[in-house]
Design an enzyme around this catalytic site. Structure first.
Site, PDB file in Angstrom:
ATOM      1  N   PRO A  64       0.774  -1.238   0.112  1.00 18.32           N
ATOM      2  CA  PRO A  64       0.164  -0.045  -0.070  1.00 18.32           C
ATOM      3  C   PRO A  64       0.921   1.134   0.109  1.00 18.32           C
ATOM      4  O   PRO A  64       1.616   1.578   1.021  1.00 18.32           O
ATOM      5  CB  PRO A  64      -0.745   0.098   1.338  1.00 18.32           C
ATOM      6  CG  PRO A  64      -0.150  -1.074   2.077  1.00 18.32           C
ATOM      7  CD  PRO A  64       0.743  -2.131   1.050  1.00 18.32           C
ATOM      8  N   GLU A  65       0.703   1.936  -1.082  1.00 16.10           N
ATOM      9  CA  GLU A  65       1.150   3.493  -1.134  1.00 16.10           C
ATOM     10  C   GLU A  65       0.137   4.319  -0.990  1.00 16.10           C
ATOM     11  O   GLU A  65      -1.199   3.898  -0.677  1.00 16.10           O
ATOM     12  CB  GLU A  65       1.979   3.583  -2.281  1.00 16.10           C
ATOM     13  CG  GLU A  65       3.437   2.515  -2.188  1.00 16.10           C
ATOM     14  CD  GLU A  65       4.123   2.467  -3.657  1.00 16.10           C
ATOM     15  OE1 GLU A  65       4.293   3.498  -4.271  1.00 16.10           O
ATOM     16  OE2 GLU A  65       4.776   1.507  -4.043  1.00 16.10           O
ATOM     17  N   HIS A  74      -4.334 -13.797  10.604  1.00 15.66           N
ATOM     18  CA  HIS A  74      -3.666 -12.590  11.247  1.00 15.66           C
ATOM     19  C   HIS A  74      -4.468 -11.217  11.579  1.00 15.66           C
ATOM     20  O   HIS A  74      -4.032 -10.270  11.538  1.00 15.66           O
ATOM     21  CB  HIS A  74      -2.551 -12.118  10.012  1.00 15.66           C
ATOM     22  CG  HIS A  74      -1.710 -13.227   9.621  1.00 15.66           C
ATOM     23  ND1 HIS A  74      -0.733 -13.810  10.455  1.00 15.66           N
ATOM     24  CD2 HIS A  74      -1.668 -13.801   8.497  1.00 15.66           C
ATOM     25  CE1 HIS A  74       0.099 -14.751   9.693  1.00 15.66           C
ATOM     26  NE2 HIS A  74      -0.609 -14.952   8.700  1.00 15.66           N
ATOM     27  N   ARG A 105       2.345  -9.515   7.717  1.00 17.40           N
ATOM     28  CA  ARG A 105       3.788  -9.083   8.138  1.00 17.40           C
ATOM     29  C   ARG A 105       3.944  -8.320   9.299  1.00 17.40           C
ATOM     30  O   ARG A 105       5.022  -8.049   9.717  1.00 17.40           O
ATOM     31  CB  ARG A 105       4.649  -8.847   6.796  1.00 17.40           C
ATOM     32  CG  ARG A 105       4.687  -9.624   5.853  1.00 17.40           C
ATOM     33  CD  ARG A 105       5.353  -9.202   4.871  1.00 17.40           C
ATOM     34  NE  ARG A 105       4.623 -10.005   3.340  1.00 17.40           N
ATOM     35  CZ  ARG A 105       4.846  -9.559   2.062  1.00 17.40           C
ATOM     36  NH1 ARG A 105       5.476  -8.586   2.004  1.00 17.40           N
ATOM     37  NH2 ARG A 105       4.373 -10.077   1.271  1.00 17.40           N
TER      38      ARG A 105
END
Length: 291
Positions: free
Chosen positions: A2-3, A99, A119
């Site tokens: 994601p940017e 997660h 992550r």
DNA sequence: CTTTTCTCCTGTATGC
DNA sequence: TGCATACAGGAGAAAA
């Protein structure tokens, strides 16, 4: 990854699904998700219970909800998605993701908000707000190219004064925020500049054009829902964007350049990968002592 | 002060 | 098949 465009897609989803509602409770799992919130996850959960979500905002890759307490005090629930973070709006009772790190329940008993992150480079924190409703915790982050406050002439001057590689500058969030590896490579390809050229060796107009391209490519990506290569980046409903079909450099190693047909190359830079056209974006001449 | 390197994390792909 | 290794990379701490 994601940017800015991907984070903006998420922000819009929150604006549509979460703003205006009252948070009843929060559940935080593990210490890592709130590691930037120094008082800890229990404190974070306690402080947001009963608050009203006034707005969803963004600067660069940071995203925050403006929360108002019944006494009128405002604070920010600040989120960064890192590499793989997701904010998902789901029906109550949907199975927990592997997660899942945080869950927010609302007083209306409707959909819940979840933070899922494989992550765990992303995280949540609470922060005080400035008068402009920007969290104190990200005061060091520069304006992004889509903000009215973005001062391109200032950014060009600061870049021109640097002796570092231009791609490094594009990725420096204290100089210009929101640009990550994908859109840096795309902007450089459009501007026909190799990322290892020195800022100081480029003209001010060239630097300004590069920033124009960065803004343009991020706006175009936003129009297509962002870039996704897999299921790791999705909007609040779990859907992927499709700007990856429009990429000209990033991830295109071995494919012909859309401008000249030369095969796109991949090079290591800053312990990451950079993609460029060998012909349109020639490497700078080697520099060093004695020449 | 400025600039660069290291570290955090886990799923997927690749090599032997 | 199994195990080791490389890779993805944003941001902040640490080092230079």
């Amino acid at each position: 990854m994601p940017e800015l465009p991907e984070v903006e897609v998420v922000r819009r989803g929150l604006a549509g699904h979460v703003v205006g509602r009252i948070i009843e409770s929060a559940e935080l799992r593990g210490a890592r998700v709130a590691r930037r919130h120094l008082p800890g996850p229990a404190d974070l959960a306690a402080r947001i219970a009963g608050t009203h979500v006034e707005s969803a905002r963004r600067r660069g890759k940071y995203l925050w909800l403006v929360l108002a307490s019944p006494d009128g005090e405002r604070q920010a629930l600040l989120a960064h998605l890192g590499m793989s973070g997701q904010l998902l709006v789901e029906e109550p009772g949907a199975p927990d993701e592997k997660h899942l790190h945080a869950r927010f329940l609302f007083a209306d008993g409707g959909t819940e908000l979840r933070f899922v992150d494989q992550r765990t480079f992303g995280g949540l924190a609470l922060s005080e707000l400035t008068d402009e409703l920007v969290p104190d915790a990200i005061a060091h982050i520069a304006a992004d190219p889509l903000e009215p406050a973005f001062d391109q002439a200032l950014v060009v001057r600061r870049m021109k004064a640097r002796d570092s590689a231009v791609k490094r500058a594009l990725l420096d969030q204290t100089l210009v925020s929101g640009v990550g590896n994908i859109y840096a490579d795309e902007a450089l390809w459009r501007a026909q500049i190799h990322g290892e050229r020195l800022c100081s060796a480029l003209t001010r107009p060239a630097l300004s054009r590069l920033l124009d391209h960065a803004r343009d490519v991020m706006l175009e990506a936003l129009g297509q829902g962002g870039t996704s290569f897999d299921a790791l980046y999705v909007n609040v409903n779990g859907a992927s964007g499709y700007f990856d079909r429009s990429l000209h450099a990033y991830g295109q190693e071995g494919r012909p350049c859309a401008r000249c047909g030369t095969l796109i190359r991949r090079e290591a830079f800053m312990n990451r990968s950079s993609y460029s056209c060998p012909r349109c974006q020639p490497r700078p001449r080697a520099r060093g002592a004695g020449n």
